[in-house]
Design a protein around this motif. Structure first.
Motif, mmCIF file in Angstrom:
data_model
loop_
_atom_site.group_PDB
_atom_site.id
_atom_site.type_symbol
_atom_site.label_atom_id
_atom_site.label_comp_id
_atom_site.label_asym_id
_atom_site.label_seq_id
_atom_site.Cartn_x
_atom_site.Cartn_y
_atom_site.Cartn_z
ATOM 1 N N MET A 295 23.937 12.989 91.436
ATOM 2 C CA MET A 295 22.612 12.980 90.853
ATOM 3 C C MET A 295 22.434 14.197 89.959
ATOM 4 N N ASP A 296 21.591 14.034 88.960
ATOM 5 C CA ASP A 296 21.335 15.124 88.040
ATOM 6 C C ASP A 296 20.517 16.201 88.714
ATOM 7 N N SER A 297 20.913 17.440 88.505
ATOM 8 C CA SER A 297 20.174 18.570 89.041
ATOM 9 C C SER A 297 19.485 19.264 87.880
ATOM 10 N N VAL A 298 18.171 19.306 87.902
ATOM 11 C CA VAL A 298 17.399 19.909 86.826
ATOM 12 C C VAL A 298 16.774 21.178 87.362
ATOM 13 N N GLU A 299 16.884 22.249 86.603
ATOM 14 C CA GLU A 299 16.273 23.514 86.999
ATOM 15 C C GLU A 299 14.965 23.679 86.242
ATOM 16 N N PHE A 300 13.897 23.913 86.978
ATOM 17 C CA PHE A 300 12.578 24.046 86.382
ATOM 18 C C PHE A 300 12.129 25.492 86.396
ATOM 19 N N SER A 301 11.390 25.865 85.354
ATOM 20 C CA SER A 301 10.637 27.114 85.380
ATOM 21 C C SER A 301 9.229 26.750 85.838
ATOM 22 N N GLU A 302 8.375 27.726 86.014
ATOM 23 C CA GLU A 302 7.018 27.440 86.472
ATOM 24 C C GLU A 302 6.262 26.593 85.452
ATOM 25 N N THR A 303 6.407 26.887 84.168
ATOM 26 C CA THR A 303 5.689 26.122 83.140
ATOM 27 C C THR A 303 6.239 24.705 83.016
ATOM 28 N N ASN A 304 7.561 24.550 83.081
ATOM 29 C CA ASN A 304 8.155 23.208 83.031
ATOM 30 C C ASN A 304 7.752 22.396 84.253
ATOM 31 N N VAL B 125 9.642 10.639 84.197
ATOM 32 C CA VAL B 125 9.003 11.951 84.083
ATOM 33 C C VAL B 125 9.628 12.738 82.931
ATOM 34 N N LEU B 126 10.950 12.755 82.851
ATOM 35 C CA LEU B 126 11.621 13.505 81.786
ATOM 36 C C LEU B 126 11.261 12.954 80.412
ATOM 37 N N GLU B 127 11.141 11.627 80.289
ATOM 38 C CA GLU B 127 10.715 11.040 79.019
ATOM 39 C C GLU B 127 9.276 11.405 78.706
ATOM 40 N N ALA B 128 8.424 11.425 79.717
ATOM 41 C CA ALA B 128 7.013 11.744 79.510
ATOM 42 C C ALA B 128 6.809 13.178 79.024
ATOM 43 N N GLU C 184 4.228 20.969 83.904
ATOM 44 C CA GLU C 184 4.265 19.835 82.986
ATOM 45 C C GLU C 184 4.840 18.593 83.668
ATOM 46 N N ALA C 185 5.945 18.776 84.370
ATOM 47 C CA ALA C 185 6.600 17.659 85.056
ATOM 48 C C ALA C 185 5.745 17.137 86.210
ATOM 49 N N ALA C 186 5.082 18.021 86.928
ATOM 50 C CA ALA C 186 4.240 17.599 88.054
ATOM 51 C C ALA C 186 3.046 16.787 87.558
ATOM 52 N N ARG C 187 2.457 17.196 86.446
ATOM 53 C CA ARG C 187 1.344 16.424 85.879
ATOM 54 C C ARG C 187 1.827 15.044 85.421
ATOM 55 N N ALA C 188 2.982 15.007 84.771
ATOM 56 C CA ALA C 188 3.529 13.724 84.323
ATOM 57 C C ALA C 188 3.848 12.829 85.512
ATOM 58 N N LEU C 189 4.415 13.402 86.568
ATOM 59 C CA LEU C 189 4.717 12.633 87.778
ATOM 60 C C LEU C 189 3.441 12.095 88.401
ATOM 61 N N SER C 190 2.399 12.909 88.427
ATOM 62 C CA SER C 190 1.119 12.473 88.972
ATOM 63 C C SER C 190 0.585 11.274 88.186
ATOM 64 N N LEU D 17 10.461 18.195 96.195
ATOM 65 C CA LEU D 17 9.970 16.846 95.936
ATOM 66 C C LEU D 17 10.832 16.148 94.894
ATOM 67 N N TRP D 18 11.234 16.874 93.859
ATOM 68 C CA TRP D 18 12.046 16.309 92.770
ATOM 69 C C TRP D 18 13.350 15.731 93.318
ATOM 70 N N ALA D 19 13.932 16.404 94.286
ATOM 71 C CA ALA D 19 15.208 15.950 94.857
ATOM 72 C C ALA D 19 15.066 14.618 95.583
ATOM 73 N N THR D 20 13.855 14.274 96.015
ATOM 74 C CA THR D 20 13.651 13.036 96.770
ATOM 75 C C THR D 20 13.268 11.857 95.884
ATOM 76 N N LEU D 21 12.991 12.095 94.613
ATOM 77 C CA LEU D 21 12.553 11.017 93.716
ATOM 78 C C LEU D 21 13.713 10.127 93.310
ATOM 79 N N SER D 22 13.394 8.885 92.996
ATOM 80 C CA SER D 22 14.428 7.950 92.530
ATOM 81 C C SER D 22 14.864 8.330 91.113
ATOM 82 N N HIS D 23 16.028 7.861 90.743
ATOM 83 C CA HIS D 23 16.579 8.145 89.409
ATOM 84 C C HIS D 23 15.642 7.602 88.328
ATOM 85 N N ASN D 24 15.096 6.417 88.558
ATOM 86 C CA ASN D 24 14.186 5.793 87.588
ATOM 87 C C ASN D 24 12.919 6.626 87.407
#
Length: 114
Positions: free
Chosen positions: A1-10, A85-88, A13-19, A73-80
């Protein structure tokens, strides 16, 4: 699985998109004999509003705790769901681009290049 490293600002952004993505999911329920479509509440069940509040906190300790919670939480999400989220948030895989594409590499490094 892809491992993405987030900063606080990223992560914010990703948490809002996921929401938003999780809120768009709907369910059908029968209420008093009629079928009703209700919005998804998975974001609340995963405590996403709490994670977003932590990431926006003025205190560094709370932001760091929010970042850790979001990465867990990100580690538990499905690939889809991850791809949605990454596209958003506008991230893309530079390996999928044409050679002459003028966009810069905005996606963080991937741990497994298989």
């Amino acid at each position: 699985m892809d491992s993405v490293e987030f900063s606080e600002t990223n992560a914010i952004e990703a948490a809002r998109a996921l929401s938003d993505i999780l809120a768009r999911r709907t369910h059908r329920r029968k209420v008093m004999g009629q079928e009703v479509v209700v919005p998804g509440q998975l974001g609340e069940a995963l405590r996403l509003p709490e994670i977003i509040n932590r990431l926006q906190s003025p205190r560094a300790q709370r932001r760091e705790a929010g970042l850790d919670a979001f990465e867990g939480l990100w580690a538990t999400l499905s690939h889809n769901t991850r791809n949605q989220v990454l596209e958003a948030i506008g991230w893309y895989d530079p390996r999928s681009l044409d050679w002459d594409d003028p966009r810069s590499n905005r996606r963080p490094p991937v741990a497994d290049d298989s």
